[in-house]
Design an enzyme around this catalytic site. Sequence first.
Site, short mmCIF file in Angstrom:
data_model
loop_
_atom_site.label_atom_id
_atom_site.label_comp_id
_atom_site.label_asym_id
_atom_site.label_seq_id
_atom_site.Cartn_x
_atom_site.Cartn_y
_atom_site.Cartn_z
CD GLU A 181 -3.07 -7.49 1.94
OE1 GLU A 181 -2.56 -6.43 1.91
OE2 GLU A 181 -3.83 -7.91 2.79
N GLY A 229 0.51 -5.31 0.71
CA GLY A 229 -0.46 -5.02 -0.33
C GLY A 229 -0.29 -5.70 -1.66
CD GLU A 274 1.05 -6.14 5.04
OE1 GLU A 274 1.73 -6.79 5.57
OE2 GLU A 274 0.30 -5.88 4.10
CB ALA A 324 -1.11 -0.10 1.41
N1 3HC Z 1 4.59 3.39 0.26
C1 3HC Z 1 5.02 4.66 -0.21
N2 3HC Z 1 6.46 4.77 -0.46
C2 3HC Z 1 7.28 3.91 -0.34
C3 3HC Z 1 6.83 2.44 0.19
C4 3HC Z 1 5.21 2.33 0.31
N3 3HC Z 1 4.74 1.33 0.53
N4 3HC Z 1 7.76 1.74 -0.13
C5 3HC Z 1 8.80 2.48 -0.12
N5 3HC Z 1 8.40 3.68 -0.65
C6 3HC Z 1 9.34 4.88 -0.93
C7 3HC Z 1 10.55 4.97 0.07
O1 3HC Z 1 9.99 5.81 1.09
C8 3HC Z 1 11.43 5.73 -0.72
O2 3HC Z 1 11.29 7.07 -0.92
P1 3HC Z 1 12.45 7.95 -1.23
O3 3HC Z 1 13.23 7.71 -2.21
O4 3HC Z 1 11.77 9.29 -1.03
O5 3HC Z 1 13.25 8.07 0.31
C9 3HC Z 1 11.38 4.78 -2.05
O6 3HC Z 1 10.08 4.49 -2.18
C10 3HC Z 1 12.45 3.89 -2.25
O7 3HC Z 1 12.43 3.00 -1.15
P2 3HC Z 1 13.70 2.48 -0.38
O8 3HC Z 1 14.66 3.56 -0.32
O9 3HC Z 1 13.21 1.67 0.81
O10 3HC Z 1 14.10 1.43 -1.49
P3 3HC Z 1 14.92 0.09 -1.66
O11 3HC Z 1 14.90 -0.42 -2.85
O12 3HC Z 1 15.91 0.02 -0.60
O13 3HC Z 1 13.58 -0.99 -0.94
C11 3HC Z 1 11.40 -1.83 -0.65
C12 3HC Z 1 12.60 -1.07 -1.43
C13 3HC Z 1 12.07 -3.21 -0.26
C14 3HC Z 1 10.17 -2.09 -1.37
C15 3HC Z 1 11.37 -1.28 0.60
O14 3HC Z 1 11.08 0.16 0.32
C16 3HC Z 1 10.23 -1.43 1.39
O15 3HC Z 1 10.23 -2.44 2.36
N6 3HC Z 1 8.97 -0.70 1.44
C17 3HC Z 1 8.13 -0.95 2.22
C18 3HC Z 1 7.03 -2.38 2.01
C19 3HC Z 1 6.11 -2.37 2.91
O16 3HC Z 1 6.15 -2.27 4.25
N7 3HC Z 1 5.07 -2.70 2.48
C20 3HC Z 1 3.71 -2.81 3.22
C21 3HC Z 1 2.92 -1.56 3.09
S1 3HC Z 1 1.56 -1.48 4.16
C22 3HC Z 1 0.55 -2.49 3.43
O17 3HC Z 1 0.70 -2.72 2.30
C23 3HC Z 1 -0.77 -2.51 3.92
C24 3HC Z 1 -1.90 -3.43 3.30
O18 3HC Z 1 -1.96 -4.74 3.88
C25 3HC Z 1 -3.21 -3.11 3.22
#
Ligand code: 3HC
Length: 678
Positions: free
Chosen positions: A104, A101, A124, A62
């Site tokens: 998912e 997400g 998450e 998400a």
């Molecule tokens: N939403 C918004 N922005 C995000 C994001 C997300 N889910 N994931 C990454 N970004 C942004 C980062 O903030 C970063 O922004 P910046 O360049 O402005 O600082 C940019 O994307 C690049 O991210 P990274 O520097 O972390 O890049 P990496 O290549 O090192 O890692 C990744 C990529 C493994 C995808 C890592 O970003 C990550 O772990 N992201 C989060 C994944 C996550 O937690 N997903 C679950 C979200 S909650 C959800 O999905 C709820 C659902 O169940 C309803």
Amino acid sequence: MSVVTTEKHQNILVIVSNNPPVNALGGAVRQGLVDGIDEALSDDAVEAVVIRCDGRTFFAGADITEFGKPMQGPNLGEALDRLEASSKPVVAAIHGTALGGGCEVALACHYRVAVPSAKMGLPEVKLGLIPGAAGTQRLPRVVGAAAALPMVVIGNPISAKQAHAIGLVDKVVGEDSLADDAIAFAREQIGKAPPRSSEGTANEDGIRNPAIFDEFRQKNGRKIRGFEAPEAGIQAVKAAGELSYSDGVAKERELFMKLMTGTQSAAMRHYFFAERAANKIDGIDPKIDLIPIKKVGILGAGTMGGGIGMNFLSAGIPVTIVELKEEALERGVNVIRKNYENTAKRGRMTEQQVEDAMSILTPSLSYDDLADCDLVIEAVFENMDVKKEVFTKLDGIVKQGAILASNTSYLNIDEIAAVTKRPEYVLGLHFFSPANVMKLLEIVRGEKTADDVLMTAMKLSKQIGKVAAVSGVCPGFIGNRMLSPRQEQANLMIMEGANYWDVDDVLLEFGFPMGPFQMSDLAGVDIGWHRDPERIETLRDALCAVGRWGQKVGKGFYDYDEARQRTPSDEVKQIIAEFAAKAGKEQREISKDEIRERLLYPMVNEGAKILEEGMAQRASDIDVVWINGYGWPLYTGGPMFWADTVGLDNLVAGLEKHGLPVADLLQKKAAVGGKFNG
Ligand code: 3HC
Ligand code: NAI
């Protein structure tokens, strides 16, 4: 151009998302997915669907930046129900990381194909949440509750191979032919009844053996202590076995919403962005040319030097380690080998990897062997004269253009840099003990440190798996500087009548792994002791004089049994009482609330001073330091975020009540109802 487009490959409709950088599932993407499925269903020529992403990854989750704001477009749950309900088979084509997400979405598809390098996971929980688009209900129905638990509750991603083994991925396809292979796979599914994850039955394992949930809780007790989301995750996975699919989804929603509106998730989302913000240095172009680091030198193979070296060896960067004497060198190298072998014994490294790492380590007794290093990190004794001597010598030997770094904990980097002819190439790289394990790297930016030198260090820290934060030059930098008022209050309070175990327990209850007196026992009460039992000037001297040297001898502040369980000691109580009496300290009962305030509020106050002086770029960098270097509980967001949740006016009132100083910045912010973060 729209972030989601469709391409027709004869009878296959390919829905392609292109939402850089990580294809987060924002409103436009969700709408695009729904529109794509509608297009497929309304076009008789389309017989199957593929969903894939352009760019570096499949949907990484998400869009976290949308959290807490009004929802735009369809919610993900609804979009995924539409997708799963499709009468035409839908295939997820996965590369990069299908997270949260994104995982998912893959689960709602009827089939999943992935390239070998792909990873899938539900992280998450690391944001204080559980999956909120039916992931906790679909996943156990596909892979079983036992396999779903670690994914939902711990949140580490798994490889495509592992995902295939547990049935989450149907086929691992060619690394470079995902788009074509997914289309071919989709074609094979035409005419078959699409399998729907919501109708899967693998979740019955949790009904047959309900003990798995308690066993999981127990096994991971330490890891999940204090966090709310892991328990919610366990309950959601359990519900997937006990409830109908739709009731399970409702249960997930209820748990998800409670977490989403709670403080822990807000804190952990803050941390997610804090860690990324810490990588950015105000006023420096992130695209600046970096200095290639192909070979690293380490000076000193003691407690820190060996651990520091391991970080580079593990990342495949050759290391030359230099010591004064053969014996110390040999000892240092043996510790490195032993550490690697222990990791291999625990199955986290192969024998080959141990040998590979050791094969790029060069032990030496000569500084001359450091001449062609691109970076030399000094980890010799903590003494300014020694450091100056060493840096003068290094400056003369190590090639021009190479970076010279010090691992000093407290000393002035500018003063060290001044003895060299290349102060712009000098900076602090402050690792934490054990240096091969602890995540934090404090990067100390000297007055003259050049921009490319600083950015090279930032980049390198990521390469070796560290979380970096930049500090200016001040005694103890960010972390140790804030530790010192806490320690001071701890020592004062036990002289005023507080029980030392209450001081430890307050920090333990707050979420730290241990308190200052436990820490002292673990590290050794006798560290730095003058070793003269007749000379008793401090509490430490008194404890050491009676052989209370810490856990290693079974007694320090506490008495320890064989299982290393601690009990407060009458002897220590007596010694403290005598000291207090001698100092004429009035004794009183000190409540746990007072203890907590006096330990933690002065830390935040010091943090405010650090900000005031510009020693940290932003409050969130301080949070990054304390969470990664000192065990500050992640679910409170770090000291500065936590202070915001307590209320800065309350903090000021608390400090004043206890007669403690209040920094100007803190005073100013509190007066206008301001915050450190945001
Ligand atoms: N939403 C918004 N922005 C995000 C994001 C997300 N889910 N994931 C990454 N970004 C942004 C980062 O903030 C970063 O922004 P910046 O360049 O402005 O600082 C940019 O994307 C690049 O991210 P990274 O520097 O972390 O890049 P990496 O290549 O090192 O890692 C990744 C990529 C493994 C995808 C890592 O970003 C990550 O772990 N992201 C989060 C994944 C996550 O937690 N997903 C679950 C979200 S909650 C959800 O999905 C709820 C659902 O169940 C309803
Ligand atoms: P240590 O005493 O374990 O190791 C220092 C090593 O340096 C010894 O093996 C010594 O033989 C060697 N040495 C001394 N002078 C030398 C020289 N001129 N050339 C080559 N080798 C030399 O010390 P430790 O704990 O590893 O600390 C090193 C540095 O790291 C200090 O500046 C310390 O403040 C810092 N530090 C220590 C931490 C810790 O927890 N121990 C944490 C973070 C930083």
